[in-house]
Write a protein that holds these residues in place. Structure first.
Motif, PDB file in Angstrom:
ATOM      1  N   HIS A 156       0.835  -1.202   0.000  1.00  0.00           N
ATOM      2  CA  HIS A 156       0.000   0.000   0.000  1.00  0.00           C
ATOM      3  C   HIS A 156       0.873   1.257   0.000  1.00  0.00           C
ATOM      4  O   HIS A 156       0.838   2.050   0.940  1.00  0.00           O
ATOM      5  CB  HIS A 156      -0.921   0.003   1.230  1.00  0.00           C
ATOM      6  CG  HIS A 156      -1.799  -1.187   1.320  1.00  0.00           C
ATOM      7  ND1 HIS A 156      -2.968  -1.300   0.605  1.00  0.00           N
ATOM      8  CD2 HIS A 156      -1.672  -2.347   2.017  1.00  0.00           C
ATOM      9  CE1 HIS A 156      -3.526  -2.463   0.873  1.00  0.00           C
ATOM     10  NE2 HIS A 156      -2.763  -3.120   1.723  1.00  0.00           N
ATOM     11  N   LYS A 188      -3.515   7.193  11.741  1.00  0.00           N
ATOM     12  CA  LYS A 188      -3.932   6.858  10.380  1.00  0.00           C
ATOM     13  C   LYS A 188      -3.912   5.341  10.175  1.00  0.00           C
ATOM     14  O   LYS A 188      -4.757   4.795   9.477  1.00  0.00           O
ATOM     15  CB  LYS A 188      -3.053   7.559   9.363  1.00  0.00           C
ATOM     16  CG  LYS A 188      -3.209   9.058   9.451  1.00  0.00           C
ATOM     17  CD  LYS A 188      -2.825   9.714   8.191  1.00  0.00           C
ATOM     18  CE  LYS A 188      -2.934  11.204   8.379  1.00  0.00           C
ATOM     19  NZ  LYS A 188      -3.904  11.809   7.556  1.00  0.00           N
ATOM     20  N   ASP A 245      -1.122   4.655   0.364  1.00  0.00           N
ATOM     21  CA  ASP A 245      -1.900   4.941   1.573  1.00  0.00           C
ATOM     22  C   ASP A 245      -1.107   5.880   2.471  1.00  0.00           C
ATOM     23  O   ASP A 245       0.116   5.951   2.412  1.00  0.00           O
ATOM     24  CB  ASP A 245      -2.246   3.651   2.321  1.00  0.00           C
ATOM     25  CG  ASP A 245      -3.367   2.876   1.642  1.00  0.00           C
ATOM     26  OD1 ASP A 245      -3.960   3.421   0.702  1.00  0.00           O
ATOM     27  OD2 ASP A 245      -3.627   1.742   2.065  1.00  0.00           O
ATOM     28  N   GLU A 261      -4.500   3.156  12.530  1.00  0.00           N
ATOM     29  CA  GLU A 261      -5.674   2.661  13.222  1.00  0.00           C
ATOM     30  C   GLU A 261      -6.915   2.822  12.347  1.00  0.00           C
ATOM     31  O   GLU A 261      -7.767   1.932  12.306  1.00  0.00           O
ATOM     32  CB  GLU A 261      -5.867   3.399  14.542  1.00  0.00           C
ATOM     33  CG  GLU A 261      -4.847   2.993  15.587  1.00  0.00           C
ATOM     34  CD  GLU A 261      -4.884   3.838  16.843  1.00  0.00           C
ATOM     35  OE1 GLU A 261      -5.729   4.752  16.935  1.00  0.00           O
ATOM     36  OE2 GLU A 261      -4.064   3.578  17.734  1.00  0.00           O
ATOM     37  N   GLY A 262      -7.007   3.933  11.599  1.00  0.00           N
ATOM     38  CA  GLY A 262      -8.100   4.113  10.654  1.00  0.00           C
ATOM     39  C   GLY A 262      -8.059   3.070   9.554  1.00  0.00           C
ATOM     40  O   GLY A 262      -9.104   2.536   9.157  1.00  0.00           O
ATOM     41  N   TYR A 263      -6.861   2.761   9.067  1.00  0.00           N
ATOM     42  CA  TYR A 263      -6.715   1.713   8.047  1.00  0.00           C
ATOM     43  C   TYR A 263      -7.172   0.364   8.605  1.00  0.00           C
ATOM     44  O   TYR A 263      -7.897  -0.374   7.937  1.00  0.00           O
ATOM     45  CB  TYR A 263      -5.258   1.633   7.576  1.00  0.00           C
ATOM     46  CG  TYR A 263      -4.989   0.430   6.714  1.00  0.00           C
ATOM     47  CD1 TYR A 263      -5.358   0.412   5.377  1.00  0.00           C
ATOM     48  CD2 TYR A 263      -4.387  -0.704   7.240  1.00  0.00           C
ATOM     49  CE1 TYR A 263      -5.129  -0.700   4.578  1.00  0.00           C
ATOM     50  CE2 TYR A 263      -4.152  -1.818   6.471  1.00  0.00           C
ATOM     51  CZ  TYR A 263      -4.525  -1.809   5.138  1.00  0.00           C
ATOM     52  OH  TYR A 263      -4.313  -2.915   4.360  1.00  0.00           O
ATOM     53  N   ASP A 302      -9.290  -0.175  10.979  1.00  0.00           N
ATOM     54  CA  ASP A 302     -10.747  -0.159  11.160  1.00  0.00           C
ATOM     55  C   ASP A 302     -11.459  -0.495   9.861  1.00  0.00           C
ATOM     56  O   ASP A 302     -12.527  -1.123   9.873  1.00  0.00           O
ATOM     57  CB  ASP A 302     -11.209   1.201  11.673  1.00  0.00           C
ATOM     58  CG  ASP A 302     -10.835   1.446  13.119  1.00  0.00           C
ATOM     59  OD1 ASP A 302     -10.545   0.458  13.821  1.00  0.00           O
ATOM     60  OD2 ASP A 302     -10.819   2.619  13.533  1.00  0.00           O
ATOM     61  N   GLN A 303     -10.914  -0.078   8.724  1.00  0.00           N
ATOM     62  CA  GLN A 303     -11.539  -0.311   7.421  1.00  0.00           C
ATOM     63  C   GLN A 303     -11.192  -1.687   6.845  1.00  0.00           C
ATOM     64  O   GLN A 303     -11.913  -2.205   6.008  1.00  0.00           O
ATOM     65  CB  GLN A 303     -11.113   0.772   6.416  1.00  0.00           C
ATOM     66  CG  GLN A 303     -11.543   2.167   6.829  1.00  0.00           C
ATOM     67  CD  GLN A 303     -13.059   2.297   6.929  1.00  0.00           C
ATOM     68  OE1 GLN A 303     -13.778   1.774   6.101  1.00  0.00           O
ATOM     69  NE2 GLN A 303     -13.515   2.976   7.966  1.00  0.00           N
ATOM     70  N   ALA A 304     -10.078  -2.264   7.258  1.00  0.00           N
ATOM     71  CA  ALA A 304      -9.620  -3.537   6.699  1.00  0.00           C
ATOM     72  C   ALA A 304     -10.497  -4.685   7.176  1.00  0.00           C
ATOM     73  O   ALA A 304     -10.889  -4.741   8.345  1.00  0.00           O
ATOM     74  CB  ALA A 304      -8.182  -3.786   7.092  1.00  0.00           C
ATOM     75  N   THR A 305     -10.797  -5.597   6.266  1.00  0.00           N
ATOM     76  CA  THR A 305     -11.564  -6.787   6.631  1.00  0.00           C
ATOM     77  C   THR A 305     -10.643  -7.968   6.928  1.00  0.00           C
ATOM     78  O   THR A 305     -11.021  -8.887   7.643  1.00  0.00           O
ATOM     79  CB  THR A 305     -12.541  -7.171   5.508  1.00  0.00           C
ATOM     80  OG1 THR A 305     -11.809  -7.363   4.299  1.00  0.00           O
ATOM     81  CG2 THR A 305     -13.576  -6.078   5.314  1.00  0.00           C
TER      82      THR A 305
END
Length: 77
Positions: A47, A66, A50, A68-70, A72-75
């Motif tokens: 990435h 940032k 990113d 932590e935001g990534y 949160d969005q990652a599955t």
């Protein structure tokens, strides 16, 4: 009482706790997020566009909030 000793020693040495730092090294991030160092390096390589990583020379630093935001969005990692 021990809490006060730890806080005062932290102030005297100038050390900032990991959860308050803006950038983390790979080693610090691996310990903080319980993700392996190799996996973190792979995420940085996969990435490049990113915004959760910044390069300081040849050292990769992870922007804690940032990333932590990534996460949160990652599955899946």
């Amino acid at each position: 009482m021990e809490n006060i000793k730890n806080e005062s020693s932290r102030k005297s040495t100038g050390a900032i706790p990991v959860w308050r730092r803006y950038p983390l090294t790979i080693v610090e991030a691996a310990g903080y997020y319980h993700i392996g160092e190799n996996k973190l390096r792979t995420l940085i390589d996969e990435h490049p566009n990113d915004d959760f990583c910044v390069m300081n020379g040849n050292r990769a630093l992870i922007k804690r909030e940032k990333f932590e935001g990534y996460l949160d969005q990652a599955t899946a990692l």
